[in-house]
Design a protein around this motif. Structure first.
Motif, PDB file in Angstrom:
ATOM      1  N   ILE A   5      -9.763   0.791   3.327  1.00  0.00           N
ATOM      2  CA  ILE A   5      -9.242   1.837   2.465  1.00  0.00           C
ATOM      3  C   ILE A   5      -9.017   3.108   3.259  1.00  0.00           C
ATOM      4  O   ILE A   5      -9.893   3.531   4.012  1.00  0.00           O
ATOM      5  N   ASP A   6      -7.831   3.732   3.100  1.00  0.00           N
ATOM      6  CA  ASP A   6      -7.570   5.047   3.681  1.00  0.00           C
ATOM      7  C   ASP A   6      -8.119   6.081   2.711  1.00  0.00           C
ATOM      8  O   ASP A   6      -7.587   6.288   1.632  1.00  0.00           O
ATOM      9  N   ASP A   7      -9.204   6.710   3.078  1.00  0.00           N
ATOM     10  CA  ASP A   7      -9.889   7.666   2.216  1.00  0.00           C
ATOM     11  C   ASP A   7      -9.741   9.061   2.812  1.00  0.00           C
ATOM     12  O   ASP A   7     -10.641   9.580   3.461  1.00  0.00           O
ATOM     13  N   ARG A  64     -12.273   3.259   5.474  1.00  0.00           N
ATOM     14  CA  ARG A  64     -13.518   2.696   4.948  1.00  0.00           C
ATOM     15  C   ARG A  64     -13.358   1.194   4.845  1.00  0.00           C
ATOM     16  O   ARG A  64     -12.340   0.717   4.359  1.00  0.00           O
ATOM     17  N   GLN A 120     -10.781   1.989  -9.088  1.00  0.00           N
ATOM     18  CA  GLN A 120     -11.259   2.613  -7.858  1.00  0.00           C
ATOM     19  C   GLN A 120     -10.305   2.349  -6.702  1.00  0.00           C
ATOM     20  O   GLN A 120     -10.019   3.249  -5.906  1.00  0.00           O
ATOM     21  N   ARG A 121      -9.798   1.118  -6.608  1.00  0.00           N
ATOM     22  CA  ARG A 121      -8.830   0.819  -5.543  1.00  0.00           C
ATOM     23  C   ARG A 121      -7.571   1.648  -5.705  1.00  0.00           C
ATOM     24  O   ARG A 121      -7.014   2.153  -4.725  1.00  0.00           O
ATOM     25  N   LEU A 161      -8.282   5.306  -4.623  1.00  0.00           N
ATOM     26  CA  LEU A 161      -8.387   5.417  -3.174  1.00  0.00           C
ATOM     27  C   LEU A 161      -7.035   5.265  -2.490  1.00  0.00           C
ATOM     28  O   LEU A 161      -6.762   5.901  -1.484  1.00  0.00           O
ATOM     29  N   ARG A 162      -6.167   4.402  -3.057  1.00  0.00           N
ATOM     30  CA  ARG A 162      -4.857   4.166  -2.464  1.00  0.00           C
ATOM     31  C   ARG A 162      -3.979   5.412  -2.516  1.00  0.00           C
ATOM     32  O   ARG A 162      -3.232   5.703  -1.595  1.00  0.00           O
ATOM     33  N   ARG A 205      -5.160   8.686  -3.118  1.00  0.00           N
ATOM     34  CA  ARG A 205      -5.862   9.926  -2.792  1.00  0.00           C
ATOM     35  C   ARG A 205      -5.220  10.603  -1.588  1.00  0.00           C
ATOM     36  O   ARG A 205      -4.945   9.982  -0.579  1.00  0.00           O
TER      37      ARG A 205
END
Length: 74
Positions: free
Chosen positions: A30-32, A37, A48-49, A52-53, A55
């Protein structure tokens, strides 16, 4: 650690054990906000995915007041 030519990296055994990763586990990267991450794939809900995608992807667009003025025809 070095990234290999296939874009792969080995997670050290101590970190795999500490965080419960085992061979064959499904993971997500994940690019956070500029930090990558690695998480267990099943640990994230769909919402949540999605969060995060996207953000940090909004950028520097018009301010809220400017958007409201445009929608009102001001």
């Amino acid at each position: 650690m070095k990234l290999n030519t296939k874009g792969q990296v080995t997670i050290p055994a101590e970190l795999r054990r500490k965080h419960g990763f085992a061979a064959g586990d499904e993971v997500s990267v994940i690019d956070d906000g500029g930090v990558l991450r690695i998480v267990h794939h099943d640990d994230l809900t769909t919402g949540q995915r999605a969060v995060l995608r996207v953000r940090g992807s909004a950028g520097n667009g018009p301010a809220t007041d400017d958007i409201m003025a445009m929608t009102r025809g001001e």
